[in-house]
Scaffold this active site. Structure first.
Site, short mmCIF file in Angstrom:
data_model
loop_
_atom_site.label_atom_id
_atom_site.label_comp_id
_atom_site.label_asym_id
_atom_site.label_seq_id
_atom_site.Cartn_x
_atom_site.Cartn_y
_atom_site.Cartn_z
N LYS A 1 2.41 -4.87 3.43
CA LYS A 1 3.56 -3.97 3.51
C LYS A 1 3.12 -2.51 3.34
O LYS A 1 2.71 -2.10 2.27
CB LYS A 1 4.61 -4.28 2.45
N CYS B 1 -5.44 9.62 -5.11
CA CYS B 1 -5.32 9.07 -6.47
C CYS B 1 -6.49 9.50 -7.33
O CYS B 1 -6.37 9.61 -8.55
CB CYS B 1 -5.20 7.57 -6.41
N GLU C 1 0.19 12.62 -13.64
CA GLU C 1 -0.30 12.74 -12.27
C GLU C 1 0.70 13.56 -11.47
O GLU C 1 1.87 13.20 -11.37
CB GLU C 1 -0.44 11.34 -11.68
N ILE D 1 0.82 -1.22 0.00
CA ILE D 1 0.00 0.00 0.00
C ILE D 1 0.86 1.27 0.00
O ILE D 1 2.03 1.24 0.36
CB ILE D 1 -0.99 0.01 1.20
N TRP E 1 1.39 5.77 0.58
CA TRP E 1 1.52 6.68 1.71
C TRP E 1 0.41 7.72 1.82
O TRP E 1 0.40 8.51 2.75
CB TRP E 1 2.86 7.40 1.66
N SER F 1 1.89 3.68 -7.51
CA SER F 1 2.15 4.33 -8.80
C SER F 1 1.93 3.35 -9.96
O SER F 1 2.10 2.14 -9.82
CB SER F 1 3.57 4.86 -8.84
P1 NAI Z 1 5.26 3.69 -5.28
O1 NAI Z 1 4.35 3.05 -6.25
O2 NAI Z 1 6.73 3.55 -5.47
O3 NAI Z 1 4.95 3.15 -3.81
C1 NAI Z 1 3.78 2.49 -3.42
C2 NAI Z 1 4.12 1.26 -2.61
O4 NAI Z 1 4.80 0.31 -3.43
C3 NAI Z 1 5.07 1.51 -1.43
O5 NAI Z 1 4.69 0.69 -0.36
C4 NAI Z 1 6.41 1.08 -1.99
O6 NAI Z 1 7.33 0.70 -1.01
C5 NAI Z 1 6.02 -0.10 -2.83
N1 NAI Z 1 6.95 -0.47 -3.91
C6 NAI Z 1 7.85 0.31 -4.55
N2 NAI Z 1 8.48 -0.40 -5.50
C7 NAI Z 1 7.98 -1.65 -5.46
C8 NAI Z 1 8.21 -2.84 -6.23
N3 NAI Z 1 9.10 -2.87 -7.21
N4 NAI Z 1 7.48 -3.95 -5.94
C9 NAI Z 1 6.55 -3.92 -4.96
N5 NAI Z 1 6.30 -2.83 -4.21
C10 NAI Z 1 6.99 -1.70 -4.46
O7 NAI Z 1 4.87 5.23 -5.19
P2 NAI Z 1 5.80 6.46 -4.74
O8 NAI Z 1 7.16 6.36 -5.35
O9 NAI Z 1 5.71 6.58 -3.27
O10 NAI Z 1 5.03 7.66 -5.45
C11 NAI Z 1 5.31 7.97 -6.81
C12 NAI Z 1 4.07 8.47 -7.50
O11 NAI Z 1 3.09 7.46 -7.54
C13 NAI Z 1 3.38 9.64 -6.83
O12 NAI Z 1 3.97 10.84 -7.17
C14 NAI Z 1 1.99 9.50 -7.35
O13 NAI Z 1 1.88 10.10 -8.61
C15 NAI Z 1 1.80 8.01 -7.50
N6 NAI Z 1 1.08 7.42 -6.36
C16 NAI Z 1 -0.20 6.99 -6.55
C17 NAI Z 1 -0.92 6.47 -5.50
C18 NAI Z 1 -2.32 6.00 -5.64
O14 NAI Z 1 -3.01 5.89 -4.65
N7 NAI Z 1 -2.77 5.67 -6.82
C19 NAI Z 1 -0.36 6.41 -4.15
C20 NAI Z 1 1.01 6.82 -4.06
C21 NAI Z 1 1.68 7.31 -5.13
#
Ligand code: NAI
Ligand code: MG
Length: 494
Positions: A199, A307, A404, A173, A175, A252
């Site tokens: 996680k 999101c 986004e 999930i 942040w 993301s």
């Molecule tokens: P992210 O997608 O990297 O992080 C989300 C979760 O995935 C975190 O728990 C992270 O530790 C985990 N994660 C990261 N790499 C992974 C992998 N290879 N395999 C499995 N899990 C993994 O998002 P981040 O870098 O925090 O934010 C980047 C952009 O993503 C933001 O600027 C926003 O545009 C978007 N975002 C969208 C969200 C939504 O609710 N749709 C939520 C958070 C970010």
């Protein structure tokens, strides 16, 4: 970006400070955070095999709140093994009625610890206390209450078939809604009879760890819920673990696609809830002041860390100027600052990286020739903050209309006919949500049938309810969370 240097376009004069609010910080004396948090595996808190810890920071002060265990592959393996054992020996055999009692207990305990959870959510993630107190925590409890009710009625979710649980769910999930996303993931999985390894995001692990305490207090059988903290590699180890039967991810689009590739060719089930670029469509016949409030609620509250945020405003051309004038005035009155202050509307940006991403995209808007309008709010000297901002003169090809931003930044576009509004609203790779503001209900229905978006709000925005399904079209992902539809990713029909 410096607030004054790059500002182009017509700016309102800084307002006279007509409405000053005395500080009203939420008391934090009932919150006792530990200096260090361990992994929650098999019903107990235990040190990571990695021996490593990482700091979690308060984004409004840039100070370290606590250090948190960094789980490696061996830790993830230990958690998945515990979840498997709990699934086979206890949870899958337990009658639904009994499982439901545990899920109810979690809901009630969240309510009992609501104030503490809200404060920790705001400390660790930067969101305003009025959001965590009035939205995140009550909705998290409501989610557990709702799915607890399904635990002994699962066969009714699949008419004519019998429902069977899948096994071990690996859930990752983000942040932006740390506790609420944990609830969205855990509640249906547990009600359906699966066990879980969850996680949380590395910048906001604390409320998930308080939830682990709650799960302990509720006497869930050991191993039914396991919570492992860490960053991307921990998430990758979890979703790639061969002992996981079902993967659920919110985050993301980039990481979502990577997970999809990693899982291709395996028998694991997958649901993804990814980014969005929602259109908030305002017709000339709408109640204008209500619509302006809806626009503000859709993008500025919660720093735009949503999101389904209404990050593209589509206004009918004839009311463009009046909406822009009202928005300029309205954003000057948004209170930006201390997340723990009960008057704060816009809190801290979740992390330095996210602030940099917002700045970079805002600079691209300026350099591509859009006009920027920014609130003159005085930002705190420390911490990660960004003033409420919107752009006019935006066309569909601009980056700020397509990517986004995930910050308090709105792009304003115009349309002349409903058909043009539909075409522009659908013109992104995403399809998570949309809003329609009009006096005519028929227009809401006409448009909502044509919008490629999982959720369409009529004369409101960002409203959530555990009974209503949520999820995306196109690159916003697949699978639904919430409602009866939210059971299906955690069941198979036999
Ligand atoms: P992210 O997608 O990297 O992080 C989300 C979760 O995935 C975190 O728990 C992270 O530790 C985990 N994660 C990261 N790499 C992974 C992998 N290879 N395999 C499995 N899990 C993994 O998002 P981040 O870098 O925090 O934010 C980047 C952009 O993503 C933001 O600027 C926003 O545009 C978007 N975002 C969208 C969200 C939504 O609710 N749709 C939520 C958070 C970010
Ligand atoms: Mg943090």
């Amino acid at each position: 970006m410096s607030k004054d240097a790059n500002v182009q376009g017509s700016m309102t004069k800084p307002p006279k400070q007509g409405w000053l609010y005395a500080p009203s910080p939420e008391a934090t004396d009932n919150v006792r955070l530990a200096p260090r948090y361990e992994l929650f595996v098999d019903g107990k808190f235990s040190a990571p095999a990695s021996g490593k810890y990482f700091p979690t920071v308060n984004p409004s002060t840039e100070t370290v709140i606590a250090e948190v265990a960094d789980a490696n592959e061996a830790d993830v393996d230990r958690a998945v093994t515990a979840a498997r054992r709990a699934y086979e020996q206890v949870w899958s055999k337990m009658p639904g009625k009994e499982r439901g009692k545990y899920v109810y207990r979690i809901a009630r305990r969240i309510q009992e610890r609501a104030r503490e959870l809200a404060i920790v959510e705001s400390l660790d993630g930067g969101k305003p206390i009025k959001e965590s107190r009035d939205v995140d925590v009550p909705l998290a409890a409501a989610h557990f209450f709702y799915y607890a009710g399904w635990a002994d009625k699962l066969d009714y979710a699949l008419p004519g078939r019998r429902a069977r649980s899948l096994g071990v769910a690996g859930q990752v999930i983000p942040w932006n809604f740390p506790l609420l996303m944990a609830a969205w993931k855990l509640a249906p999985a547990l009600a359906c009879g699966n066990t879980v390894v969850l996680k949380p995001a590395e910048t906001t692990p604390l409320t998930a760890l308080l939830l682990a305490q709650i799960i302990q207090e509720c006497d869930l059988p050991p191993g039914v819920v396991n919570i492992v903290t860490g960053a991307g590699p921990t998430g990758a180890a979890l979703v790639g673990h061969p002992g996981v039967d079902k993967v659920a991810f919110t985050g993301s689009t980039d990481v979502g696609k990577r997970i999809q590739r990693a899982l291709a060719g395996t028998s694991k089930r997958l649901t993804l809830e990814l980014g969005g670029k929602a259109a908030n469509v305002v017709f000339a016949d709408a109640a204008i002041d209500q619509a302006v409030e809806g626009i503000v609620n859709g993008i500025y509250f919660n720093q735009g860390h949503v999101c389904c945020a209404g990050s593209r405003l589509l206004v009918e051309e004839s009311i463009h100027d009046v909406i822009v004038r009202k928005l300029k005035r309205r954003i000057e009155h948004l209170r930006v600052g201390d997340p723990l202050d009960k008057n704060t509307d816009v809190g801290a940006i979740n992390s330095k990286e996210q602030l940099q991403k917002i700045r970079m995209l805002v600079e691209s808007g300026v350099s591509e020739g859009c006009s920027i309008h920014q609130s003159h709010a005085r930002l705190p000297g420390r911490g990660y903050f960004f003033a409420p901002t919107f752009f006019t003169g935006v066309s569909q090809s601009h980056r700020i209309a397509q990517e986004e931003i995930f910050g308090p930044v709105l792009s304003v576009l115009t349309f002349r006919t409903p058909e043009e509004a539909v075409e522009k609203a659908n013109n992104t790779v995403y399809g998570l949500s949309a809003g329609i503001w009009t006096d005519k209900a028929a227009k809401v229905f006409w448009m909502s049938r044509r919008l490629r978006a999982g959720v369409v709000w009529g004369n409101t925005f960002n409203k959530f309810d555990p009974t209503s399904p949520f999820g995306g079209f196109k690159e916003s992902g697949f699978g639904r969370e919430g409602g009866a539809a939210g059971l299906l990713p955690y069941l198979e029909a036999v």
